[in-house]
Write an enzyme that holds these catalytic residues in place. Structure first.
Site, PDB file in Angstrom:
ATOM      1  N   ASP A 105       0.632   5.099   1.710  1.00 46.57           N
ATOM      2  CA  ASP A 105      -0.093   5.688   2.833  1.00 46.57           C
ATOM      3  C   ASP A 105      -1.092   6.754   2.393  1.00 46.57           C
ATOM      4  O   ASP A 105      -0.814   7.576   1.509  1.00 46.57           O
ATOM      5  CB  ASP A 105       0.892   6.328   3.825  1.00 46.57           C
TER       6      ASP A 105
ATOM      7  N   HIS B 176       0.830  -1.200   0.000  1.00 49.37           N
ATOM      8  CA  HIS B 176       0.000   0.000   0.000  1.00 49.37           C
ATOM      9  C   HIS B 176       0.868   1.254   0.000  1.00 49.37           C
ATOM     10  O   HIS B 176       2.049   1.228   0.365  1.00 49.37           O
ATOM     11  CB  HIS B 176      -0.923   0.015   1.215  1.00 49.37           C
TER      12      HIS B 176
ATOM     13  N   ARG C 166       5.501   6.762  13.901  1.00 48.58           N
ATOM     14  CA  ARG C 166       5.608   7.339  12.558  1.00 48.58           C
ATOM     15  C   ARG C 166       5.169   8.800  12.557  1.00 48.58           C
ATOM     16  O   ARG C 166       4.158   9.163  13.170  1.00 48.58           O
ATOM     17  CB  ARG C 166       4.738   6.541  11.573  1.00 48.58           C
TER      18      ARG C 166
ATOM     19  N   HIS D   8       4.688   0.058   0.443  1.00 42.90           N
ATOM     20  CA  HIS D   8       5.408  -0.706   1.449  1.00 42.90           C
ATOM     21  C   HIS D   8       4.506  -1.769   2.053  1.00 42.90           C
ATOM     22  O   HIS D   8       3.279  -1.758   1.892  1.00 42.90           O
ATOM     23  CB  HIS D   8       6.001   0.199   2.536  1.00 42.90           C
TER      24      HIS D   8
END
Length: 308
Positions: free
Chosen positions: A136, A134, A299, A284
């Site tokens: 983000d 995917h 993150r 990723h």
């Protein structure tokens, strides 16, 4: 009599259409014609042919000189994901580093750490939802430019993350497929990516905040100009103007392009390691192979622009 050569007759056999097949692949890391230049402010160690490099000689806990930041920016564009070992950043330091690339964004669908701009991904009792290829937050009108991820706690084995270069994935599409998707647009929605893990009540609260959006199927990187596949299995629901069956078939083909190992890099984490990736150029996949152990990551996401 003179013997004549004959071609052997083989039995009829076929494999399904629209797959990934063995054979040579075009592996171009940078735009055609761009020369490779050395890095003068740090040491860069490539981890893959087209994507992924470790950076040595940079302490992310300290303010960066403008020249170091500029060279890191070039490295990010050329290698798409950069890895920094043993940094052990505080939330403030992680935010400060990410902020060198722009305004930070938050995601109300994720838990936070010590700071509201730091998403905390604590994989223990809750199931993971990153073990699919995917990009983000493509459900936003302006998906993230990139992200800075730090592992706070790692399992004794497993928990790697992989990234794929979606420009290389595009380069290796069949010309007929490239022609079909040129100029096409696709719908992205946050609900498919989260509905498997969150109850409807939680998702309904964000439906007005995140309505479905359209993005080009093929995105041009705003800096390098390279064409990238910009659909993903978490958030892309259909290609506009295509019958549903044809849209589903074409999306499956595009999704699987990230699966070729030649386009990927795989990173094994240690606590305190940091990864910084270009969300405009990559997908990723967080490997979910560490149960019942714990994996904690934090993150910080950098706001991006409207894809074109």
């Amino acid at each position: 009599m003179t013997a004549t050569a004959t071609t052997p007759v083989l039995r009829e056999a076929r494999i399904p259409a629209d797959g990934l097949y063995e054979g040579p692949r075009e592996l171009r890391r940078v735009p055609e014609g761009r020369p490779d230049r050395p890095y003068e402010r740090f040491r860069l160690i490539p981890l893959g042919r087209v994507i992924g490099a470790e950076i040595h000689g940079v302490d992310l806990s300290r303010p960066l000189e403008a020249a170091v930041r500029a060279e890191l920016d070039r490295a990010l564009l050329e290698w798409k994901v950069l890895f920094f070992r043993d940094q052990h950043l505080t939330s403030r330091q992680q935010r400060a580093f990410a902020g060198l690339w722009g305004e930070l964004e938050t995601n109300p669908l994720l838990a936070t750490g010590d700071d509201p701009e730091v998403a905390r991904l604590d994989r223990t009792a809750v199931p993971t939802f990153e073990n699919v290829w995917h990009t983000d937050v493509t459900f936003r009108e302006r998906p993230a430019l990139g992200a800075v991820l730090q592992l706070r706690e790692v399992p004794p084995v497993g928990g790697d993350t992989l990234w794929a270069d979606m420009a290389a994935a595009y380069d290796n599409l069949d010309p007929e497929v490239k022609e079909r998707i040129e100029g096409a647009r696709a719908v992205h929605d946050f609900i498919p990516g989260f509905a498997r893990f969150y109850p409807p009540e939680r998702l309904a609260a964000h439906q007005e905040e995140f309505p479905p959006v359209e993005h080009p199927v093929v995105r041009r990187h705003p800096v390098t100009g390279r064409r990238t596949i910009f659909v993903n299995a978490s958030f892309t629901t259909r290609i506009v103007g295509f019958a549903q069956e044809e849209s589903d078939r074409l999306l499956r083909l595009l999704f699987q392009q990230a699966h070729a190992p030649e386009f990927q890099v795989r990173f094994s984490w240690r606590a305190g390691d940091v990864a910084f990736w270009d969300n405009r150029a990559t997908q990723h996949y967080a490997v979910n192979d560490y149960a019942p152990h714990r994996r904690v990551a934090e993150r910080v996401a950098i706001a991006g622009d409207r894809p074109h």
